[in-house]
Scaffold this motif. Structure first.
Motif, PDB file in Angstrom:
ATOM      1  N   SER A  23       0.789  -1.228   0.000  1.00 15.56           N
ATOM      2  CA  SER A  23       0.000   0.000   0.000  1.00 15.56           C
ATOM      3  C   SER A  23       0.823   1.281   0.000  1.00 15.56           C
ATOM      4  O   SER A  23       0.576   2.165  -0.819  1.00 15.56           O
ATOM      5  CB  SER A  23      -0.938   0.001   1.198  1.00 15.56           C
ATOM      6  N   ILE A  24       1.775   1.422   0.879  1.00 16.89           N
ATOM      7  CA  ILE A  24       2.462   2.704   1.044  1.00 16.89           C
ATOM      8  C   ILE A  24       3.568   2.899   0.012  1.00 16.89           C
ATOM      9  O   ILE A  24       3.675   3.971  -0.585  1.00 16.89           O
ATOM     10  CB  ILE A  24       3.004   2.827   2.479  1.00 16.89           C
ATOM     11  N   VAL A  25       4.384   1.914  -0.194  1.00 17.76           N
ATOM     12  CA  VAL A  25       5.515   2.063  -1.113  1.00 17.76           C
ATOM     13  C   VAL A  25       5.067   2.376  -2.545  1.00 17.76           C
ATOM     14  O   VAL A  25       5.588   3.309  -3.152  1.00 17.76           O
ATOM     15  CB  VAL A  25       6.440   0.829  -1.050  1.00 17.76           C
ATOM     16  N   PRO A  26       4.096   1.668  -3.116  1.00 20.22           N
ATOM     17  CA  PRO A  26       3.647   2.047  -4.472  1.00 20.22           C
ATOM     18  C   PRO A  26       3.032   3.445  -4.520  1.00 20.22           C
ATOM     19  O   PRO A  26       3.166   4.155  -5.516  1.00 20.22           O
ATOM     20  CB  PRO A  26       2.606   0.997  -4.825  1.00 20.22           C
ATOM     21  N   PHE A  27       2.363   3.846  -3.441  1.00 21.71           N
ATOM     22  CA  PHE A  27       1.792   5.190  -3.401  1.00 21.71           C
ATOM     23  C   PHE A  27       2.885   6.252  -3.484  1.00 21.71           C
ATOM     24  O   PHE A  27       2.769   7.232  -4.205  1.00 21.71           O
ATOM     25  CB  PHE A  27       0.970   5.370  -2.126  1.00 21.71           C
ATOM     26  N   ILE A  28       3.978   6.033  -2.767  1.00 28.29           N
ATOM     27  CA  ILE A  28       5.075   7.007  -2.767  1.00 28.29           C
ATOM     28  C   ILE A  28       5.816   6.983  -4.097  1.00 28.29           C
ATOM     29  O   ILE A  28       6.193   8.027  -4.627  1.00 28.29           O
ATOM     30  CB  ILE A  28       6.043   6.711  -1.600  1.00 28.29           C
ATOM     31  N   LEU A  29       6.017   5.826  -4.661  1.00 30.02           N
ATOM     32  CA  LEU A  29       6.841   5.700  -5.858  1.00 30.02           C
ATOM     33  C   LEU A  29       6.046   5.829  -7.157  1.00 30.02           C
ATOM     34  O   LEU A  29       6.585   5.573  -8.228  1.00 30.02           O
ATOM     35  CB  LEU A  29       7.565   4.348  -5.838  1.00 30.02           C
ATOM     36  N   ARG A  30       4.795   6.230  -7.078  1.00 29.63           N
ATOM     37  CA  ARG A  30       3.955   6.252  -8.268  1.00 29.63           C
ATOM     38  C   ARG A  30       4.477   7.222  -9.325  1.00 29.63           C
ATOM     39  O   ARG A  30       4.523   6.905 -10.493  1.00 29.63           O
ATOM     40  CB  ARG A  30       2.529   6.622  -7.906  1.00 29.63           C
ATOM     41  N   ASN A  31       4.851   8.427  -8.960  1.00 25.43           N
ATOM     42  CA  ASN A  31       5.434   9.331  -9.948  1.00 25.43           C
ATOM     43  C   ASN A  31       6.568  10.128  -9.326  1.00 25.43           C
ATOM     44  O   ASN A  31       6.744  10.169  -8.112  1.00 25.43           O
ATOM     45  CB  ASN A  31       4.382  10.244 -10.592  1.00 25.43           C
ATOM     46  N   ARG A  32       7.328  10.793 -10.169  1.00 25.56           N
ATOM     47  CA  ARG A  32       8.536  11.486  -9.752  1.00 25.56           C
ATOM     48  C   ARG A  32       8.235  12.664  -8.842  1.00 25.56           C
ATOM     49  O   ARG A  32       8.941  12.911  -7.864  1.00 25.56           O
ATOM     50  CB  ARG A  32       9.287  11.967 -10.988  1.00 25.56           C
ATOM     51  N   TYR A  33       7.173  13.401  -9.152  1.00 28.09           N
ATOM     52  CA  TYR A  33       6.869  14.600  -8.370  1.00 28.09           C
ATOM     53  C   TYR A  33       6.457  14.261  -6.946  1.00 28.09           C
ATOM     54  O   TYR A  33       6.791  14.978  -6.016  1.00 28.09           O
ATOM     55  CB  TYR A  33       5.785  15.413  -9.063  1.00 28.09           C
ATOM     56  N   ARG A  34       5.747  13.160  -6.800  1.00 24.04           N
ATOM     57  CA  ARG A  34       5.348  12.739  -5.459  1.00 24.04           C
ATOM     58  C   ARG A  34       6.574  12.377  -4.639  1.00 24.04           C
ATOM     59  O   ARG A  34       6.675  12.728  -3.465  1.00 24.04           O
ATOM     60  CB  ARG A  34       4.388  11.563  -5.557  1.00 24.04           C
ATOM     61  N   LYS A  35       7.534  11.678  -5.255  1.00 29.18           N
ATOM     62  CA  LYS A  35       8.768  11.332  -4.547  1.00 29.18           C
ATOM     63  C   LYS A  35       9.524  12.589  -4.134  1.00 29.18           C
ATOM     64  O   LYS A  35      10.016  12.678  -3.017  1.00 29.18           O
ATOM     65  CB  LYS A  35       9.670  10.456  -5.427  1.00 29.18           C
ATOM     66  N   GLU A  36       9.604  13.567  -5.052  1.00 30.14           N
ATOM     67  CA  GLU A  36      10.321  14.804  -4.744  1.00 30.14           C
ATOM     68  C   GLU A  36       9.645  15.572  -3.615  1.00 30.14           C
ATOM     69  O   GLU A  36      10.323  16.083  -2.714  1.00 30.14           O
ATOM     70  CB  GLU A  36      10.420  15.678  -5.989  1.00 30.14           C
ATOM     71  N   MET A  37       8.328  15.655  -3.645  1.00 33.36           N
ATOM     72  CA  MET A  37       7.612  16.385  -2.596  1.00 33.36           C
ATOM     73  C   MET A  37       7.769  15.704  -1.241  1.00 33.36           C
ATOM     74  O   MET A  37       7.976  16.375  -0.225  1.00 33.36           O
ATOM     75  CB  MET A  37       6.123  16.510  -2.966  1.00 33.36           C
ATOM     76  N   ILE A  38       7.699  14.394  -1.211  1.00 32.83           N
ATOM     77  CA  ILE A  38       7.867  13.675   0.053  1.00 32.83           C
ATOM     78  C   ILE A  38       9.290  13.852   0.568  1.00 32.83           C
ATOM     79  O   ILE A  38       9.502  14.053   1.763  1.00 32.83           O
ATOM     80  CB  ILE A  38       7.487  12.195  -0.119  1.00 32.83           C
ATOM     81  N   LEU A  39      10.269  13.822  -0.323  1.00 31.19           N
ATOM     82  CA  LEU A  39      11.652  14.042   0.091  1.00 31.19           C
ATOM     83  C   LEU A  39      11.841  15.453   0.633  1.00 31.19           C
ATOM     84  O   LEU A  39      12.481  15.650   1.671  1.00 31.19           O
ATOM     85  CB  LEU A  39      12.601  13.792  -1.088  1.00 31.19           C
ATOM     86  N   ILE A  40      11.282  16.448  -0.024  1.00 26.85           N
ATOM     87  CA  ILE A  40      11.416  17.840   0.424  1.00 26.85           C
ATOM     88  C   ILE A  40      10.746  18.029   1.787  1.00 26.85           C
ATOM     89  O   ILE A  40      11.316  18.661   2.682  1.00 26.85           O
ATOM     90  CB  ILE A  40      10.836  18.798  -0.628  1.00 26.85           C
ATOM     91  N   ILE A  41       9.554  17.472   1.952  1.00 22.20           N
ATOM     92  CA  ILE A  41       8.867  17.594   3.242  1.00 22.20           C
ATOM     93  C   ILE A  41       9.657  16.896   4.343  1.00 22.20           C
ATOM     94  O   ILE A  41       9.812  17.431   5.450  1.00 22.20           O
ATOM     95  CB  ILE A  41       7.437  17.033   3.137  1.00 22.20           C
TER      96      ILE A  41
END
Length: 76
Positions: A16-34
């Motif tokens: 559930s969580i890992v595919p949600f985070i890795l779905r697209n590049r922008y989501r990964k970048e936003m989570i990393l920045i936060i």
């Protein structure tokens, strides 16, 4: 350790969580920045705000100290 009907915690995260985070590049970048901003806030808090005032100082002494610093820095 069962979480929901035989699903273990590790498989729950993987499904559930890992595919949600890795779905697209922008989501990964936003989570990393936060995450980095939260980490920076904790570092700043640890360096500057986590240490209490000296045990010998009480509230009135602290106020007198800051008032004397303010009056000393004002031009005469």
């Amino acid at each position: 350790m069962a979480l929901f009907d035989g699903i273990t915690m590790l498989s729950f995260l993987r499904v559930s969580i890992v595919p949600f985070i890795l779905r697209n590049r922008y989501r990964k970048e936003m989570i990393l920045i936060i995450f980095l901003k939260i980490l920076a806030l904790f570092i700043l808090w640890g360096c500057f705000f986590s240490h209490p005032v000296s045990r010998g100082l009480d509230h009135s002494q602290l106020i007198k100290h800051f008032i004397s610093l303010k009056s000393a820095s004002e031009p005469k």
